[in-house]
Each structure stands twice: as C-alpha cells, then as structure tokens.
Scaffold this motif. Structure first.
Motif, PDB file in Angstrom:
ATOM      1  N   UNK A   1       0.818  -1.217   0.000  1.00 39.16           N
ATOM      2  CA  UNK A   1       0.000   0.000   0.000  1.00 39.16           C
ATOM      3  C   UNK A   1       0.852   1.267   0.000  1.00 39.16           C
ATOM      4  N   UNK A   2       2.090   1.151   0.470  1.00 38.06           N
ATOM      5  CA  UNK A   2       2.982   2.309   0.548  1.00 38.06           C
ATOM      6  C   UNK A   2       3.520   2.744  -0.810  1.00 38.06           C
ATOM      7  N   UNK A   3       3.462   1.871  -1.820  1.00 38.31           N
ATOM      8  CA  UNK A   3       4.087   2.156  -3.119  1.00 38.31           C
ATOM      9  C   UNK A   3       3.234   3.152  -3.909  1.00 38.31           C
ATOM     10  N   UNK A   4       3.864   4.241  -4.373  1.00 34.80           N
ATOM     11  CA  UNK A   4       3.120   5.227  -5.169  1.00 34.80           C
ATOM     12  C   UNK A   4       3.259   4.944  -6.665  1.00 34.80           C
ATOM     13  N   UNK A   5       2.556   5.715  -7.469  1.00 34.53           N
ATOM     14  CA  UNK A   5       2.495   5.461  -8.913  1.00 34.53           C
ATOM     15  C   UNK A   5       3.855   5.646  -9.583  1.00 34.53           C
ATOM     16  N   UNK A   6       4.619   6.640  -9.153  1.00 34.76           N
ATOM     17  CA  UNK A   6       5.913   6.889  -9.805  1.00 34.76           C
ATOM     18  C   UNK A   6       6.891   5.751  -9.547  1.00 34.76           C
ATOM     19  N   UNK A   7       6.876   5.197  -8.340  1.00 36.58           N
ATOM     20  CA  UNK A   7       7.763   4.079  -8.041  1.00 36.58           C
ATOM     21  C   UNK A   7       7.349   2.824  -8.804  1.00 36.58           C
TER      22      UNK A   7
END
Length: 584
Positions: free
Chosen positions: A490-496
């Motif tokens: 859940x911590x992963x954002x779109x850019x990563x």
C-alpha cells in the motif's frame, strides 16, 4: 549510540528507522564434524542442482529446524577473546567442561568465539567457574549469562606460544567483486546461483542469530519463566541475505501450554496475575519492561529504543557483540507463520531462492528498494511477486497457498486472531514440480510478465495464484496471504511502480538482445545478470527509447506551436465565451 569496533559499526538512528549495520566476519574451520564440513556439503549439493530437481532427500519441517537450532543455541556460548590466542590451548581449556561439537571465530568490536558444547551441563559448569569482574571506578551488574570475557592471567609469559587467529571477511561482496564473479560465470543460470551463494546467510551467521535470540531469552526468562525468543523473518525464511536485521518474537504462549495439564482431582490452580484493559496494552507493558532490562542489564545491548505505539509494538536495539540490529516483538504469531510459508516455498525448488535473490539485487541496484521507510517496493513485496510469477508458469513451479491448505491435516490447522493460517507443514507430502525451465528463461520471463502486467486493474494473490480485480485504488496491490484484507504494498506510489515497470521492460529487452549477440566470458564485459545490475546500461536503453520517440513529440510540439500562432485571428466569441477554432 554504539561505539566503533573491529570490522563493523553498529549504529542506531535517532528516529524509529532501520539502519545499516556492518556484519561480523567469520573464520571457517574445516574440521570433520564441524560447521565448515556441513557448509561444504550444502554447497556441493547446491551445485548439483540445475533446474530445481531436489532429489528424494527428506526435507525437514520448519518447526523441526527451529527446534534443532534452538537446542543447539542453548548449549552454545559466546566468548570475547584476546586478539592473539592459541586456538589449541583455548579449546583444551574449554574441553575441561565437556566435549565440544563445533566452534568458529569472528570479528566484531574485537575477536569472538562461538563454541557449541555437546551438552547443556557443560555451559553450567563453565558458568560456575566464571567470576564477576571487579571494577575500580565503576560498578558491575552481576548478571550471569552465556556471554563471557576471556583474559590471560599472565599475557607476557605466553606471547611466544600464541598464534594469531586470522578471520576471513564473510560480508557480502562489493559491487566490483560481484560484477567480476558474474562476468566469469559460464551461463546466466550460473550467474544467478553464484549471486545466491555470495549473499545467502552462512551456517555461522545462522548459528550466531539463534545464539543471540537464546541470550535474549535468558534475560527475558528472569521475568517470564519458560518463555521462548524465536527468530523470524529473513533470518529463518530461507531468503535472508548477509547483513539483514534480526527479527525476534517473544513467545509467551508456551508458558500457558506447559501448565494446561497440571490439574489434580476436582481442583484447578491458576496463577495470581495483574489484569490490563487490552492485549495491546499488555504487549506494550511487557515490551517496556524487557526494553528496560536490555538497556540496564543486557551485556552488549546498546541503543535500546522502545517503539510501543507502532501498529506492532517493538523494542529495537543493537547487539554489539554479534553486530546484529534487532527488533523484538511479541503477540506477532502471523509473522512467524509467514516465515514458515516462505521457508516452504524457498525449500521446494532451488530456483526460487536464486531468482528471488537476483531480483532483489537488481531492485537494490536501481534504487527500487531502500532501507529507509517510504514509497519504495519492499523486499517482501518482491518475494511475493516472484512466488506469484512461479505459480503462473505452465506447469506451475510453486503451488498456491490454497492448494497447500487442501493438503493439510488436523495437526496443521491454525487460526490466528480469526485469520485462517492453515497449510501443510510436511514438505515431503508436496509433489515436486515437473517444470524444467532454466533460471535464464525464468529471469527473462519475469521481466516480460511484470513489464506488461495490468497493475491498473489487477492484484497479486499467492493464495489463489491468479490475477484478480483490485479491491482498492492503490497503484500496486499485493494481498497479504493471511490477513487477506491488507495490501502489503500500500505504501508504493504510482511513480515508483512506473519506475519498476520501465526497468522491467528494459531488462527484458537487454536479455533478448543478448540472445542474439552474447559477449564471450573472456571479454570481461558485463553480460547477462551482470549487465542488468549496471545502472548505466539501463540508463542508455532508456535514453535510446526516448530518442526513438522523438519524432512523435516533435509533431506534438509543432501542432501546439501552430495552435498558438493561429489563435489571434481565429478567436471568435459565442455567448460571451472565447472558443478557439483551428483549420486543418
């Protein structure tokens, strides 16, 4: 803050973040019946495995391994030695207390010896002849542990007889050294197995981790008799690499189990205890006391932090003698089951660990993962992705969690906090995969698969082993295998996530190009896995792709300039609102 030592630096951050701690270096003693002989046998067997066929050798259950390791640790001592010591006389002196099974030396803030006796009584015998040191300006806290300090009564008279014990560096290889090893490999399969061999936990490192847990257990037992401190996570799940933290679980459930059958006649005897409003508060109070105990009385325990308001309360500290950064939790049994599940997956097929270690190394080389909390993909998420990918092969290399559940019998049943954590424990009852794909093929297909995965609508689920619609809008959704309502990424954002996809696509492209024109190993140029670990290589591929897209961007730019230049004479007003019309 930890002090400086020989070969490593154990340091804790001011905030509740994990820090990197340099690992101890070990000397491997190649004597019959010692650790070295076991390691050599394991390395020999691993070299015989090419495509995951493990033969018919019976595999031990996770619980059996834990029990054996724990019993081994209970008859083991940790001794700080003088920098120069006669190994022969050292062992002869200790043998007065009983036969020695194995021993090894390592460096961490000085020279240390880990000595395993054949019997626990030998440890007691050694403790009985050990004295508490006398201090001139400070006072010693008289805690009798299995952590000793060896001194020479008359060092000057023994100088000529002493032999210096050389400790070889057993830390992960440097990037340069790893690149050299991979370039000299004979095949991509050989490269992945070489990387695994260089980064996996050694036998000595594993023994030291269990011993560290056992030493902390001795301390906790002063408050909670018959408690158990178990390692979990990377230290035991078969995916730990040299330098990883040591996660510990203070298990108090064993205390209740020991007293369940102690009843007589019509009477039931219970302990008089303190009551608190909730289990979380009980956990916080227990860890608070243990944290104080470690800080004030634990030999070698430094930088103790009590992080009690976290979702999972913990005590974080550095064990200076072993060099491990430690996290101690309690009431965290699901994490222990996750460790067992990964152990099963890592043991079923040798290709699993080789692929996981390589993907993790690739992600670390390109800053997809980080030791600092943030929006990065975690190693646990990457491991889940590899397992899911291997479940999707035809035929599957790994079974789904639901299938492992169908193989379980009554003694395997496990419900924790309402979550069904049931799966088979006996690895020998799981049928081996008939898939014979090479590691080279699997590495390329992994990048192809996730480089084209529909992350915008699908989630990853190792319980069922198939793609499912995402239940939430997070860029990356990987279902927790036991707490199924949770997303472990859940911590992963779109850019990563986009960075991961781009790098996966570029890595697949590089491997496909090498199929056509592979450099010879004698050229000493990075190839195969080695080329994927070079940030400059992937950067050049990315730049080449951007150049190929330049004509399209130029057309868009010219179109926008055309619109801008033609807008003054083409402006009209309709109902007081400006509209722009363009001519083809």
């Amino acid at each position: 803050m930890a002090a400086r030592g020989v070969g490593m630096l154990a340091r804790l951050p001011l905030c509740a973040q994990r820090s990197q701690v340099l690992r101890p270096t070990h000397r491997l003693l190649s004597c019959p019946g010692t650790v070295a002989a076991d390691v050599k046998r394991e390395e020999q067997s691993s070299r015989n495995v090419e495509t995951g066929s493990e033969g018919r050798t019976p595999k031990k259950k996770f619980s059996e391994v834990q029990k054996e390791r724990r019993e081994q640790a209970q008859r083991t001592v940790l001794i700080r030695c003088p920098n120069k010591i006669s190994e022969k006389k050292f062992l002869k002196y200790l043998s007065q207390h009983g036969p020695i099974n194995s021993h090894f030396f390592y460096e961490s803030f000085g020279l240390y010896a880990v000595v395993e006796f054949s019997q626990k009584e030998s440890v007691t015998s050694l403790q009985n002849v050990t004295r508490t040191p006398s201090m001139e300006t400070e006072a010693a806290i008289p805690f009798k542990s299995r952590f000793f300090n060896l001194k020479m009564k008359n060092p000057s008279s023994q100088t000529s007889e002493q032999s210096c014990i050389q400790s070889s560096n057993h830390s992960p290889p440097s990037n340069k050294k790893l690149s050299e090893l991979l370039c000299y490999a004979e095949s991509v399969d050989d490269q992945l197995n070489t990387l695994l061999k260089e980064f996996q936990l050694t036998e000595e490192d594993i023994k030291l981790r269990y011993l560290t847990c056992s030493l902390i257990e001795d301390l906790a037992a002063a408050y909670f008799q018959d408690c158990t401190v178990r390692p979990f996570g990377s230290s035991v799940n078969s995916f730990g690499k040299l330098g990883c933290d040591l996660d510990m679980f203070l298990d108090l459930d064993e205390i209740g189990k020991l007293s369940t059958n102690k009843t007589s006649g019509n009477f039931l005897m219970e302990f008089q205890v303190k009551n608190v409003p909730s289990e979380r508060i009980a956990t916080q109070k227990i860890l608070s006391v243990i944290g104080e105990c470690l800080d004030h009385f634990g030999p070698g325990c430094v930088g103790v932090q009590k992080i009690l308001n976290a979702r999972c309360p913990l005590v974080r500290f550095s064990h200076q003698a072993s060099g491990f950064q430690c996290d101690l939790t309690t009431n965290n049994r699901i994490a222990l089951k996750s460790s067992e599940l990964l152990y099963i997956y890592g043991t079923l097929d040798s290709r699993v660990r080789a692929l996981v270690f390589s993907i993790r190394c690739w992600a670390r080389a390109h800053s997809l993962t980080s030791s600092i909390p943030g929006s990065w993909i975690t190693n646990f998420s990457l491991t889940m992705m590899v397992i899911f990918f291997l479940q999707r092969r035809s035929p599957p290399i790994l079974p789904t969690l639901d299938y492992l559940k169908t193989l379980a019998d009554a003694e395997d049943k496990c419900i924790i906090e309402g979550h069904n954590c049931t799966f088979i424990h006996d690895l020998n009852r799981i049928k081996p995969s008939g898939n014979t794909e090479t590691l080279e093929s699997l590495l390329k297909e992994f990048f192809e698969y996730f480089g084209n995965f529909a992350f915008n609508k699908n989630s990853i689920n190792i319980r069922q082993g198939r793609e499912q619609n995402k239940p939430e809008s997070s860029p990356l959704h990987i279902q927790n295998p036991f707490e199924t309502s949770l997303n472990i990424s859940k911590n992963v954002n779109q850019s990563q996530l986009q960075k991961f996809v781009d790098l996966a696509q570029e890595s697949a492209w590089i491997l496909s190009q090498e199929d056509k024109d592979r450099p010879s190993p004698s050229s000493h140029q990075p190839w195969g896995l080695a080329s994927l670990l070079q940030p400059s290589v992937l950067s050049s591929v990315s730049l080449a792709k951007k150049k190929r897209k330049k004509p399209a961007s130029e057309r868009i730019k010219n179109l926008l300039e055309s619109i801008k230049s033609s807008s003054p004479e083409n402006d009209t007003h309709t109902n007081g609102k400006r509209t722009v019309s363009t001519q083809a």
